[in-house]
Every structure is written in C-alpha cells, then in structure tokens.
Design a protein around this motif. Sequence first.
Motif, mmCIF file in Angstrom:
data_model
loop_
_atom_site.group_PDB
_atom_site.id
_atom_site.type_symbol
_atom_site.label_atom_id
_atom_site.label_comp_id
_atom_site.label_asym_id
_atom_site.label_seq_id
_atom_site.Cartn_x
_atom_site.Cartn_y
_atom_site.Cartn_z
ATOM 1 N N PRO A 82 0.805 -1.235 0.000
ATOM 2 C CA PRO A 82 0.000 0.000 0.000
ATOM 3 C C PRO A 82 0.834 1.278 0.000
ATOM 4 C CG PRO A 82 -0.121 -1.068 2.151
ATOM 5 C CD PRO A 82 0.590 -2.016 1.223
ATOM 6 N N VAL A 83 2.025 1.223 0.598
ATOM 7 C CA VAL A 83 2.852 2.437 0.632
ATOM 8 C C VAL A 83 3.352 2.781 -0.774
ATOM 9 C CG1 VAL A 83 4.988 3.445 1.516
ATOM 10 C CG2 VAL A 83 3.494 2.168 3.049
ATOM 11 N N VAL A 84 3.850 1.790 -1.486
ATOM 12 C CA VAL A 84 4.305 2.033 -2.859
ATOM 13 C C VAL A 84 3.111 2.402 -3.734
ATOM 14 C CG1 VAL A 84 5.351 0.957 -4.893
ATOM 15 C CG2 VAL A 84 6.404 0.665 -2.654
ATOM 16 N N GLY A 85 1.967 1.747 -3.489
ATOM 17 C CA GLY A 85 0.757 2.101 -4.229
ATOM 18 C C GLY A 85 0.365 3.554 -4.013
ATOM 19 N N SER A 86 0.583 4.057 -2.808
ATOM 20 C CA SER A 86 0.227 5.455 -2.535
ATOM 21 C C SER A 86 1.173 6.435 -3.226
ATOM 22 C CB SER A 86 0.202 5.720 -1.026
ATOM 23 O OG SER A 86 1.506 5.866 -0.504
ATOM 24 N N ILE A 87 2.362 5.965 -3.575
ATOM 25 C CA ILE A 87 3.284 6.840 -4.321
ATOM 26 C C ILE A 87 2.693 7.122 -5.700
ATOM 27 C CG2 ILE A 87 5.536 6.969 -5.448
ATOM 28 C CD1 ILE A 87 6.682 5.465 -3.002
ATOM 29 N N TRP A 88 2.218 6.080 -6.379
ATOM 30 C CA TRP A 88 1.680 6.264 -7.722
ATOM 31 C C TRP A 88 0.278 6.840 -7.704
ATOM 32 C CZ3 TRP A 88 5.403 2.412 -7.234
ATOM 33 C CH2 TRP A 88 6.451 2.531 -8.126
ATOM 34 N N THR A 89 -0.535 6.410 -6.743
ATOM 35 C CA THR A 89 -1.910 6.869 -6.681
ATOM 36 C C THR A 89 -2.207 7.212 -5.243
ATOM 37 O OG1 THR A 89 -2.434 5.266 -8.387
ATOM 38 C CG2 THR A 89 -4.268 6.239 -7.248
ATOM 39 N N PRO A 90 -2.327 8.399 -4.858
ATOM 40 C CA PRO A 90 -2.516 9.645 -5.584
ATOM 41 C C PRO A 90 -1.327 10.593 -5.545
ATOM 42 C CG PRO A 90 -3.379 9.877 -3.390
ATOM 43 C CD PRO A 90 -2.760 8.507 -3.481
ATOM 44 N N HIS A 91 -0.238 10.268 -4.866
ATOM 45 C CA HIS A 91 0.798 11.254 -4.564
ATOM 46 C C HIS A 91 1.721 11.618 -5.727
ATOM 47 C CE1 HIS A 91 -0.255 11.503 -0.373
ATOM 48 N NE2 HIS A 91 -0.232 10.183 -0.275
ATOM 49 N N PHE A 92 1.914 10.739 -6.687
ATOM 50 C CA PHE A 92 2.897 10.987 -7.741
ATOM 51 C C PHE A 92 2.569 12.250 -8.539
ATOM 52 C CE2 PHE A 92 5.199 10.325 -11.693
ATOM 53 C CZ PHE A 92 6.455 10.030 -11.199
ATOM 54 N N ALA A 93 1.298 12.442 -8.840
ATOM 55 C CA ALA A 93 0.895 13.606 -9.644
ATOM 56 C C ALA A 93 1.155 14.924 -8.924
ATOM 57 C CB ALA A 93 -0.578 13.496 -10.006
ATOM 58 N N ALA A 94 1.290 14.885 -7.600
ATOM 59 C CA ALA A 94 1.514 16.119 -6.829
ATOM 60 C C ALA A 94 2.983 16.524 -6.801
ATOM 61 C CB ALA A 94 0.992 15.938 -5.399
ATOM 62 N N GLY A 95 3.856 15.741 -7.408
ATOM 63 C CA GLY A 95 5.275 16.063 -7.409
ATOM 64 C C GLY A 95 5.995 15.420 -6.236
ATOM 65 N N PHE A 96 7.272 15.712 -6.122
ATOM 66 C CA PHE A 96 8.111 15.052 -5.114
ATOM 67 C C PHE A 96 7.822 15.526 -3.697
ATOM 68 C CE2 PHE A 96 12.057 14.936 -2.566
ATOM 69 C CZ PHE A 96 12.212 13.564 -2.489
ATOM 70 N N TRP A 97 7.796 16.829 -3.473
ATOM 71 C CA TRP A 97 7.727 17.364 -2.116
ATOM 72 C C TRP A 97 6.372 17.097 -1.484
ATOM 73 C CZ3 TRP A 97 12.371 17.865 -0.710
ATOM 74 C CH2 TRP A 97 13.343 18.315 -1.598
ATOM 75 N N PHE A 98 6.384 16.580 -0.273
ATOM 76 C CA PHE A 98 5.139 16.255 0.417
ATOM 77 C C PHE A 98 4.385 17.516 0.817
ATOM 78 C CE2 PHE A 98 2.416 14.282 3.675
ATOM 79 C CZ PHE A 98 1.922 13.244 2.917
ATOM 80 N N SER A 99 5.067 18.659 0.882
ATOM 81 C CA SER A 99 4.396 19.921 1.218
ATOM 82 C C SER A 99 3.595 20.480 0.042
ATOM 83 C CB SER A 99 5.419 20.952 1.697
ATOM 84 O OG SER A 99 6.385 21.177 0.693
ATOM 85 N N ASN A 100 3.743 19.888 -1.147
ATOM 86 C CA ASN A 100 2.950 20.329 -2.300
ATOM 87 C C ASN A 100 1.472 20.066 -2.049
ATOM 88 O OD1 ASN A 100 5.367 20.877 -3.540
ATOM 89 N ND2 ASN A 100 5.280 19.177 -4.977
ATOM 90 N N GLU A 101 0.633 20.824 -2.737
ATOM 91 C CA GLU A 101 -0.810 20.585 -2.631
ATOM 92 C C GLU A 101 -1.110 19.149 -3.075
ATOM 93 O OE1 GLU A 101 -4.976 22.257 -4.452
ATOM 94 O OE2 GLU A 101 -3.239 23.586 -4.415
ATOM 95 N N GLY A 102 -1.859 18.435 -2.271
ATOM 96 C CA GLY A 102 -2.151 17.029 -2.573
ATOM 97 C C GLY A 102 -1.109 16.085 -2.020
ATOM 98 N N GLY A 103 -0.043 16.609 -1.417
ATOM 99 C CA GLY A 103 0.992 15.766 -0.810
ATOM 100 C C GLY A 103 1.773 14.994 -1.850
#
Length: 139
Positions: A82-103
Amino acid sequence: MTDTRTAPWGLLTLRVTLGVFFLLHAYLKFFVFTPAGTVGFFQSLGLPGLLAWAVMLGELAGGLALIAGLWTRPVALLLLIPVVGSIWTPHFAAGFWFSNEGGGWEFPLFWALALVVQALLGDGPYAWRASPSLRALRA
C-alpha cells in the motif's frame, strides 16, 4: 562497523515507530475519513472499493504485528504494497515534495525505504518472535 550495544535499540525504535504510524493511518481511515469515505476515495482514483478495506485492515493488523515484533520481516514487506501504491496513486501527480498541494511522494518514499530497512534488519529486542539475526547480535 555496527555497534552491537545500540543497534538492537535502533531496530526496536524503527519497528515500533513504523507500527504506530500504521495504526495512526488506520485510525485516520476508520474514524476521520470513515470507511465509506475511504472506499469512496479509492473509487475516485479508479481503484476497487474492496481494496480500501484491504488497506485499512492491513494497516491495522500490520501496525499491531510490527509493534509486537511478530513476523516483522514479512509484515514489513507486505506493508510495502500500500505504501508504494500510494506513491503512484494519488501522490505521484503532486510532485516530489510532500508539502505540495495534494501531498507529493517524498514521505511515502521515505516510509517505503524504512520498511525495506526493517525487513533487511529484522526484529530488534522485545519482539514476540526474535529473528535469527538478532540472536546472532546477542552472541
């Protein structure tokens, strides 16, 4: 060189911290987002709603197992899914930095690497079932 006096305590700290974080994420999904909200979010990403339940229960059971030190290596590897899955969906589109909108995917990547380290190193002290690597450190 590994300091055999302190290394086991580092393993314990990593294992318990990872376990607590998974319990916190399960709590968030069950009591803040609610199961219906979590299922709806997964479905909004094009994922099956049943997968949301698998993730919620996996985070709960996996967190408890890590804290207890029960099957630490395989549990850490299973929780990578699930952690790797969360990288691609939904976090990847928000860019690298977790402080970006959408994390972004910075934090999930760090979490995934911490799980890999835990799987490689084993249980640490006060584990329900200590791994052979821990017994070797004690010898």
